[in-house]
Design a protein around this motif. Structure first.
Motif, PDB file in Angstrom:
ATOM      1  N   ASP A  39      -0.269  -7.376  -7.387  1.00 44.65           N
ATOM      2  CA  ASP A  39      -0.623  -5.692  -7.881  1.00 44.65           C
ATOM      3  C   ASP A  39      -0.614  -4.497  -6.486  1.00 44.65           C
ATOM      4  N   ALA A  40      -0.437  -5.043  -5.251  1.00 42.50           N
ATOM      5  CA  ALA A  40      -0.754  -4.464  -4.334  1.00 42.50           C
ATOM      6  C   ALA A  40       0.239  -3.426  -4.090  1.00 42.50           C
ATOM      7  N   ALA A  41       1.533  -4.330  -4.214  1.00 42.16           N
ATOM      8  CA  ALA A  41       3.251  -3.825  -3.513  1.00 42.16           C
ATOM      9  C   ALA A  41       3.698  -3.135  -5.874  1.00 42.16           C
ATOM     10  N   LEU A  42       2.873  -3.770  -6.459  1.00 40.03           N
ATOM     11  CA  LEU A  42       3.425  -3.090  -8.022  1.00 40.03           C
ATOM     12  C   LEU A  42       3.020  -1.542  -7.729  1.00 40.03           C
ATOM     13  N   ARG A  43       1.093  -1.473  -7.156  1.00 39.06           N
ATOM     14  CA  ARG A  43       1.286   0.258  -6.788  1.00 39.06           C
ATOM     15  C   ARG A  43       1.609   0.788  -5.771  1.00 39.06           C
ATOM     16  N   THR A  44       1.900   0.565  -4.762  1.00 33.02           N
ATOM     17  CA  THR A  44       2.878   0.446  -3.913  1.00 33.02           C
ATOM     18  C   THR A  44       4.079   1.571  -4.818  1.00 33.02           C
ATOM     19  N   PHE A  45       5.631   0.827  -5.559  1.00 32.78           N
ATOM     20  CA  PHE A  45       6.177   0.839  -6.365  1.00 32.78           C
ATOM     21  C   PHE A  45       5.928   1.761  -6.736  1.00 32.78           C
ATOM     22  N   ASN A  46       4.723   2.454  -7.728  1.00 31.12           N
ATOM     23  CA  ASN A  46       4.371   3.083  -8.121  1.00 31.12           C
ATOM     24  C   ASN A  46       4.331   5.105  -7.372  1.00 31.12           C
ATOM     25  N   THR A  47       4.854   4.602  -6.411  1.00 35.05           N
ATOM     26  CA  THR A  47       4.310   6.061  -5.142  1.00 35.05           C
ATOM     27  C   THR A  47       5.999   6.827  -4.898  1.00 35.05           C
ATOM     28  N   ILE A  48       6.642   5.547  -5.455  1.00 45.10           N
ATOM     29  CA  ILE A  48       8.325   5.874  -5.543  1.00 45.10           C
ATOM     30  C   ILE A  48       8.829   6.500  -6.594  1.00 45.10           C
ATOM     31  N   ARG A  49       9.710   7.574  -5.804  1.00 43.66           N
ATOM     32  CA  ARG A  49       9.833   8.279  -6.754  1.00 43.66           C
ATOM     33  C   ARG A  49      10.966   7.829  -7.945  1.00 43.66           C
ATOM     34  N   THR A  50      11.182   8.185  -9.194  1.00 42.57           N
ATOM     35  CA  THR A  50      12.760   7.507  -9.464  1.00 42.57           C
ATOM     36  C   THR A  50      13.304   8.754 -10.514  1.00 42.57           C
ATOM     37  N   GLY A  51      13.112   9.779 -11.131  1.00 43.66           N
ATOM     38  CA  GLY A  51      13.964  11.029 -11.646  1.00 43.66           C
ATOM     39  C   GLY A  51      13.365  11.558 -12.265  1.00 43.66           C
ATOM     40  N   ARG A  52      11.775  11.137 -12.831  1.00 44.14           N
ATOM     41  CA  ARG A  52      11.191  12.235 -13.521  1.00 44.14           C
ATOM     42  C   ARG A  52       9.960  11.882 -12.447  1.00 44.14           C
ATOM     43  N   ALA A  53       9.184  13.103 -12.855  1.00 42.71           N
ATOM     44  CA  ALA A  53       8.531  13.498 -12.925  1.00 42.71           C
ATOM     45  C   ALA A  53       7.092  12.635 -13.226  1.00 42.71           C
TER      46      ALA A  53
END
Length: 179
Positions: free
Chosen positions: A12-26
């Motif tokens: 879950d902690a790794a998934l939360r850090t994944f969410n801080t990575i920009r994809t192409g949309r806001a």
């Protein structure tokens, strides 16, 4: 502590850090790691303002206290996100520019690094679990066969969570690379 619960927390902690990575949309979760120096204390941005995404290329920050507008803008500018703020005196708007191909590849590498950190945490959980099993065997609570069976169970649990983390990594990479 339950080993499976500890491994779940690591994923879950790794998934939360994944969410801080920009994809192409806001995505407002890009700003999760931002904290603002507010009245002498480091305060998370989401405690100071409402974060919305009015469209796919814009994040809007509406501070609860208008006097914190400059502090929020400064915290975003000094972060490693590389985003530029537009302050109109009431709200801050951040335009998310489209990603270049090189930047997408760089973000994939960052995602892989976060996944590796998650795997290290899972391996540490495995080591702790096996150490507890070996101690119980040494203390006479478990036979050698029981100890081996429990260690095999710990390894299978670790493999399952690492596979789950790999699946999330490949999904994140696909999301980053999608134009």
């Amino acid at each position: 502590m339950d080993l499976e619960a500890a491994m779940r927390k690591s994923v879950d902690a790794a998934l939360r850090t994944f969410n801080t990575i920009r994809t192409g949309r806001a995505n407002a979760s890009l700003l999760d790691k931002i904290s603002v120096e507010y009245y002498g204390a480091e305060t998370p941005l989401k405690s100071l303002a409402s974060l919305t995404t009015p469209d796919s290329q814009t994040i809007q920050i509406q501070p609860f206290d208008q006097s914190s507008l400059g502090l929020i803008e400064k915290a975003i500018a000094t972060s490693d996100l590389g985003l530029t703020c537009n302050n109109d005196g009431k709200v801050i708007r951040i335009n998310i520019p489209p990603l270049t191909e090189d930047r997408r590849k760089e973000l994939c590498k960052i995602a892989a690094r976060y996944a590796e950190e998650g795997k290290v945490a899972l391996r540490n959980n495995r080591r702790d679990g096996i150490d507890r099993i070996k101690k119980r065997e040494k203390d006479g609570e478990l036979s050698e066969d029981q100890s081996r069976d429990e260690q095999d169970h710990v390894q299978k649990l670790t493999d399952r969570f690492i596979a789950e983390l790999e699946k999330h990594l490949s999904e994140k990479e696909a999301e980053i690379l999608k134009v």
